[in-house]
Motif scaffolding. Structure first.
Motif, short mmCIF file in Angstrom:
data_model
loop_
_atom_site.label_atom_id
_atom_site.label_comp_id
_atom_site.label_asym_id
_atom_site.label_seq_id
_atom_site.Cartn_x
_atom_site.Cartn_y
_atom_site.Cartn_z
N PRO A 109 40.32 47.00 39.55
CA PRO A 109 40.58 46.35 40.84
C PRO A 109 41.58 47.16 41.67
N ASP A 110 41.42 47.11 42.98
CA ASP A 110 42.35 47.81 43.86
C ASP A 110 43.78 47.32 43.64
N GLY A 111 44.71 48.26 43.56
CA GLY A 111 46.12 47.91 43.44
C GLY A 111 46.57 47.52 42.06
N VAL A 112 45.70 47.64 41.05
CA VAL A 112 46.04 47.28 39.68
C VAL A 112 46.06 48.54 38.82
N ASP A 113 47.19 48.82 38.16
CA ASP A 113 47.25 50.03 37.33
C ASP A 113 46.43 49.82 36.06
N LEU A 114 46.15 50.91 35.36
CA LEU A 114 45.19 50.86 34.25
C LEU A 114 45.69 50.04 33.07
N VAL A 115 46.98 50.05 32.80
CA VAL A 115 47.46 49.24 31.68
C VAL A 115 47.27 47.76 31.98
N GLU A 116 47.62 47.35 33.18
CA GLU A 116 47.39 45.96 33.58
C GLU A 116 45.90 45.63 33.59
N ALA A 117 45.09 46.58 34.06
CA ALA A 117 43.64 46.35 34.15
C ALA A 117 42.99 46.19 32.79
N ALA A 118 43.62 46.72 31.74
CA ALA A 118 43.03 46.64 30.40
C ALA A 118 42.89 45.21 29.91
N GLY A 119 43.66 44.29 30.48
CA GLY A 119 43.60 42.91 30.02
C GLY A 119 42.83 41.97 30.91
N ILE A 120 42.00 42.51 31.80
CA ILE A 120 41.33 41.66 32.79
C ILE A 120 39.85 41.46 32.51
N MET A 121 39.12 42.52 32.14
CA MET A 121 37.66 42.46 32.13
C MET A 121 37.10 41.42 31.17
N GLU A 122 37.62 41.36 29.95
CA GLU A 122 37.03 40.46 28.97
C GLU A 122 37.19 39.00 29.39
N VAL A 123 38.39 38.63 29.88
CA VAL A 123 38.59 37.24 30.28
C VAL A 123 37.77 36.91 31.53
N ALA A 124 37.74 37.82 32.49
CA ALA A 124 36.98 37.57 33.71
C ALA A 124 35.49 37.43 33.40
N ALA A 125 34.96 38.35 32.61
CA ALA A 125 33.54 38.31 32.27
C ALA A 125 33.20 37.06 31.47
N THR A 126 34.09 36.66 30.57
CA THR A 126 33.85 35.47 29.76
C THR A 126 33.82 34.22 30.62
N VAL A 127 34.82 34.05 31.47
CA VAL A 127 34.90 32.84 32.28
C VAL A 127 33.77 32.78 33.30
N VAL A 128 33.56 33.85 34.03
CA VAL A 128 32.54 33.84 35.07
C VAL A 128 31.16 33.60 34.47
N SER A 129 30.82 34.29 33.40
CA SER A 129 29.49 34.14 32.81
C SER A 129 29.28 32.73 32.26
N ASN A 130 30.31 32.15 31.66
CA ASN A 130 30.15 30.81 31.11
C ASN A 130 30.12 29.73 32.18
N MET A 131 30.86 29.92 33.24
CA MET A 131 30.76 28.96 34.34
C MET A 131 29.39 29.04 35.03
N ASP A 132 28.79 30.22 34.99
CA ASP A 132 27.43 30.35 35.48
C ASP A 132 26.45 29.61 34.56
N VAL A 133 26.67 29.72 33.25
CA VAL A 133 25.79 29.06 32.27
C VAL A 133 25.78 27.55 32.49
N VAL A 134 26.95 26.97 32.70
CA VAL A 134 27.03 25.50 32.84
C VAL A 134 26.96 25.04 34.28
N GLY A 135 26.90 25.98 35.22
CA GLY A 135 26.69 25.63 36.62
C GLY A 135 27.84 24.87 37.25
N LEU A 136 29.08 25.32 37.04
CA LEU A 136 30.24 24.68 37.65
C LEU A 136 30.11 24.71 39.16
N GLN A 137 30.31 23.55 39.79
CA GLN A 137 30.11 23.40 41.23
C GLN A 137 31.41 22.99 41.92
N PRO A 138 31.57 23.36 43.19
CA PRO A 138 32.73 22.90 43.96
C PRO A 138 32.84 21.38 43.93
#
Length: 323
Positions: A109-138
């Motif tokens: 992500p813009d403005g995020v150094d690589l050490v900080e970025a190392a802890g983002i992808m797995e949680v983001a991918a997990t949450v986004v993909s699972n909320m897509d699976v269950v169809g979380l709505q506004p």
């Protein structure tokens, strides 16, 4: 290259740093020189012998890294040696170099150094993909357990960005306060009767969606907490793998229970998830709408201490190994 090796299942003491052969990228893959690697609950399960990698994947622990492209395999376009990147892995992250299909790699992500970025992808991918699976709505109510872990901290903010009401559980006044600071509307102490408190806070409605890291231990309580047409998605087994399911409780609510594993999805699915995270989540991080989780950092040589920190009960946010 240096890598964390586990020759048998067990506690943190089985983790040793040794010299192993550097992998070579195959067609469609990138070789990444790792700057930092995320430490996740799945890593603990693998260390204990409960979560082996998919067939053909590296036996080295580690599901996410950040670093620089070190070599580009045949038929890979859009990447050059030296490019900064983050990657979602099926294994191999606790090492100085790792190979991965190019579709599972994205710029940080813009403005995020690589050490900080190392802890983002797995949680983001997990949450986004699972909320897509269950169809979380506004407008729906999401209950996420473990609100001050990496998954929980991201899920609270992501659901709020979607326009949802968010409830979460945590184990201390300090952690509950952090959950509220991140945007949680309802913060529940899991030592108390959180099922009853959730019902009261939602005027008897309950949760439309529950994102659960606990597994068996919370299965009955989660089902009781679901609203009509509610969806429970289980992504972790911290509370065990075998539980008793009250089918009648599901029938009366027309509710759904599902379980997913990001690690075992086919490569094209993971590539699509990574692309979605980069296009839709990275801008939210760059704008400050989603804050990255607090990190505790350990050098590779202290990998045992990193695992002890994760399982000790006091950790907040993400743990990363630095190289």
């Amino acid at each position: 290259m240096r890598a964390v090796v586990t020759k048998e299942a067990g506690g943190p003491e089985v983790l040793t740093v040794e010299e192993v052969e550097t992998p070579t990228p195959r067609r469609g893959q990138l070789l990444i020189e790792v700057v930092a690697a995320g430490v996740n609950r799945a890593d603990v399960l693998q260390r204990q012998g409960h979560y082996p990698p998919p067939p053909g994947e590296s036996p080295i622990i580690g599901l996410e890294v950040a670093g620089h492209v070190a070599a580009v395999g045949e038929d890979v376009t859009g990447w050059s040696v030296g490019d900064p990147c983050v990657a979602l892995l099926a294994g191999g992250g606790y090492a100085e170099f790792v190979v991965v299909d190019a579709g599972q790699v994205a710029p940080p992500p813009d403005g995020v150094d690589l050490v900080e970025a190392a802890g983002i992808m797995e949680v983001a991918a997990t949450v986004v993909s699972n909320m897509d699976v269950v169809g979380l709505q506004p407008g729906e109510t999401l209950l996420v357990h473990g609100g001050t872990g990496g998954i929980g901290m991201f899920a609270i903010q992501y659901a709020k960005a979607l326009g949802c009401r968010v409830a979460t559980t945590a184990g201390s006044p300090e952690k509950l306060a952090l959950c509220r600071e991140l945007g949680a509307d309802i913060a529940l102490d899991y030592h108390d009767d959180w099922v009853a408190e959730l019902k009261e806070a939602t005027d008897g409605h309950g949760a439309d969606v529950i994102l659960d890291i606990m597994g068996a231990k919370y299965l009955g309580s989660n089902v009781r907490s679901l609203a009509r047409l509610g969806r429970l998605v289980i992504i972790g087994m911290q509370g065990g793998v075998k539980g008793e399911l009250n089918i009648n409780a599901l029938l009366t609510k027309s509710a759904t229970v599902t379980a997913t594993s990001l690690r075992f999805r086919p490569v094209p699915e993971k590539a699509a998830i990574v692309a979605r995270v980069a296009s839709q989540i990275w801008p939210l991080i760059a704008s400050g709408d989603i804050r990255t989780a607090h990190q505790t950092r350990f050098p590779l040589a202290e990998v045992r201490a990193a695992h002890e920190q994760l399982t000790g009960g006091s950790n907040i946010g993400k743990i990363v190994l630095t190289f």
